[in-house]
Design an enzyme around this catalytic site. Structure first.
Site, PDB file in Angstrom:
ATOM      1  N   HIS A 132       4.335-115.436  36.387  1.00  0.00           N
ATOM      2  CA  HIS A 132       2.870-115.376  36.749  1.00  0.00           C
ATOM      3  C   HIS A 132       2.730-116.219  38.115  1.00  0.00           C
ATOM      4  CE1 HIS A 132      -1.533-114.903  35.728  1.00  0.00           C
ATOM      5  NE2 HIS A 132      -1.601-116.191  35.954  1.00  0.00           N
ATOM      6  N   SER A 185      -5.110-112.911  37.892  1.00  0.00           N
ATOM      7  CA  SER A 185      -5.330-113.723  36.762  1.00  0.00           C
ATOM      8  C   SER A 185      -6.826-113.759  36.310  1.00  0.00           C
ATOM      9  CB  SER A 185      -4.615-115.353  37.060  1.00  0.00           C
ATOM     10  OG  SER A 185      -4.574-115.896  35.687  1.00  0.00           O
ATOM     11  N   GLU A 243       5.401-113.219  32.881  1.00  0.00           N
ATOM     12  CA  GLU A 243       4.312-114.097  33.177  1.00  0.00           C
ATOM     13  C   GLU A 243       4.062-115.493  32.643  1.00  0.00           C
ATOM     14  OE1 GLU A 243       1.625-112.951  34.911  1.00  0.00           O
ATOM     15  OE2 GLU A 243       1.503-110.632  34.667  1.00  0.00           O
TER      16      GLU A 243
END
Length: 543
Positions: free
Chosen positions: A442, A221, A343
């Site tokens: 995610h 990320s 995500e």
């Protein structure tokens, strides 16, 4: 040189001083090792500086404080928390796991945590380097760095900018020959921290049994954005052999100092300060509180909230990280990049405000990216890809594509065109947690990559996963990451053949209950968005 003063302790001698670590489950671990001077007082928002060193033997057997950040008792419904006290500005430390502090020159893995630029820590149990060190015979380093307002506020003409290198290339600043920081904008303290940490690794990792010429930097990320930025930075030339980019949000629109000024001004107002000097007089909890106010001011419907962002200031950071690995010396760095299938479900699926989204509102959101003329076509494409999709599902797939999947594909396409293909993957295993609403969200790949589910017991998003499937997939992924760190090729005996992403086949490894290498796995998204730069939303949009 390493010494063994007792059965459970090992001492190493570094240029900065003597350091005492501990033996933990057959590994030698050094915790809270300072790599830079504490960024406190007048050094708040200044570029990271080398640590002055210490006298005697410094204890490195316990974690130090994490960077100041928001904290909610009980955590969140997805991760269960991503950072816990103690917090302190004196946080520029790193942890090291090694099989032995000897001269074996093992491959090195440097981990940079994510957290939306506002949360996280290199000392979180889930980011323990123990499994990689033990299973891969690697030396693992995890890094704490400044985040939130302390790491991502940038002030025009506020003193020192740049970093430590010679600064002759674009992005390095104009630093004096002695390595002192250049004078200019004080921007991107987070990046100067990470640059200093990489230089620390170069200068010291051999004392921990690592090879300074064989360093892989990996991040997830926001940490993957950092990794990409570091890979193309002139001050890291020769310091990075490989990178692993897990779910990098390369679709974010990173501001210039001028366009970021509106947020800086809003933050000053929220903090009750008129100048940087007044901000420096505030205690850090007041700064974090003002940051929460900035969340409220900058959040927009249908966009991932990011109150603090990297700034393309032309001194510390000269181009968007999405382009760093396609230019100059960085094209020779080995790259693995991937994303999870859903995500955006991480931030949207459990929000009742999005669950009731209407087709009309999602259509308006699509038009902000694609324009009104293409909106019906785009909405229909997302409906076809997910039969029975609600408007909220269309929105989440749109955000996943804009922010993560399509920018990653464009990086893969550009590297393939230049003759430096990447290894691409998509993580597809959905979690049954929260009635399956999260899908393959995610962050879900993280415990699989680290193969340490015992360290993620607090995380609600792992509830209900079948142990056999979970553990089998973790073994396959963990071994692939180890193979890539060691050789630049993720293939191993427990995987189907994984070829690099070339323009013809576009091979992408699909990590699911059945692991499969597929050609052009994300082709529908690639075609929908086209080959050019990511579509730009309205001014200030996060895409």
């Amino acid at each position: 040189m390493a010494h063994s003063p007792g059965r459970d302790h090992v001492v190493v001698d570094l240029p900065a001083g003597r350091l005492r670590g501990a033996t933990e489950d057959g590994l030698i671990v050094f915790r809270a090792v300072p790599y830079a001077a504490p960024p406190v007082g007048d050094l708040r928002w200044r570029p990271a500086r080398p640590h002055p060193g210490w006298a005697g033997t410094r204890d490195a057997t316990a974690d130090g404080p994490s960077a100041p950040q928001p904290y909610r008792e009980g955590g969140d419904p997805v991760l269960g928390g991503h950072g816990s006290p103690p917090f302190d500005e004196d946080c520029l430390t790193l942890n090291v796991w090694t099989p032995a502090a000897d001269g074996a020159r093992r491959p090195v893995l440097v981990w940079i945590h994510g957290g939306g630029f506002v949360s996280g820590s290199g000392s979180l149990p889930g980011y323990s380097g123990a499994t990689f060190a033990r299973d891969g015979d690697l030396v693992v380093v995890s890094v704490n760095y400044r985040i939130g307002p302390l790491g991502y506020l940038s002030f025009a003409d506020e003193g020192e900018g740049g970093g430590e290198g010679d600064g002759e290339e674009e992005g390095g600043g104009a630093a004096p020959a002695d390595g002192a920081p250049a004078v200019g904008r004080a921007g991107n303290p987070w990046l100067t921290d990470q640059l200093r940490a990489l230089h620390w690794v170069r200068e010291n990792i051999a004392s921990f049994g690592g090879d300074p010429d064989l360093v892989t930097v990996a991040g997830q990320s926001g940490g993957a954005v950092s990794t990409a930025a570091l890979a193309g930075h002139p001050e890291t030339r020769g310091l990075i052999k490989r990178v692993i980019l897990q779910s990098p949000p390369l679709g974010l629109d990173f501001p210039t100092p001028d366009t970021y000024q509106e947020r800086v001004t809003a933050y000053l107002e929220l903090a009750g300060a008129k100048t940087v000097a007044e901000l420096r007089a505030l205690d850090w909890p007041e700064l974090i509180g003002a940051g929460l106010g900035l969340f409220a001011r900058t959040t927009r419907w249908g966009y991932w909230p990011t109150p603090f962002l990297p700034v393309i200031d032309g001194v510390t950071l000269s181009r968007h990280p999405a382009g760093t690995l396609t230019h100059g010396a960085a094209t020779g760095i080995d790259v693995m990049i991937g994303w999870t299938r859903e995500e955006a479900n991480f931030g949207f699926a459990l929000d009742d405000g999005y669950a009731t989204a209407t087709r009309e509102r999602v259509t308006e959101r699509i038009a902000e990216t694609f324009g009104a003329a293409r909106t019906p076509e785009v909405y229909a494409a997302y409906e076809r890809a997910r039969p029975g999709a609600r408007p909220a599902d269309v929105l989440m797939d749109l955000v996943t594509d804009e922010l993560f999947r399509v920018p990653a594909l464009r990086l893969a396409e550009a590297r393939a065109e230049a003759g430096h293909p990447v290894w691409a993957y998509q993580f597809d295993l959905p979690t049954p947690a929260h009635d399956g609403r999260l899908g393959a969200a995610h962050c879900l790949e993280l415990p699989f990559v680290f193969a340490n589910f015992d360290q993620w017991a607090h995380a609600p998003f792992l509830a209900g996963l079948a142990p056999a499937v979970r553990d089998g997939l973790a073994t396959a992924m963990h071994r692939a990451w180890i193979a890539f760190v060691r050789t630049g090729d993720p293939n191993h005996a427990g995987l189907p053949r994984w070829d690099p992403y070339e323009r013809g086949e576009r091979t992408t490894m699909r990590f699911d209950s059945v692991v499969t290498a597929l050609g052009d796995l994300a082709g529908a998204s690639r075609v929908l968005y086209g080959p050019g730069p990511a579509p730009e939303g309205p001014s200030g949009a996060v895409i």
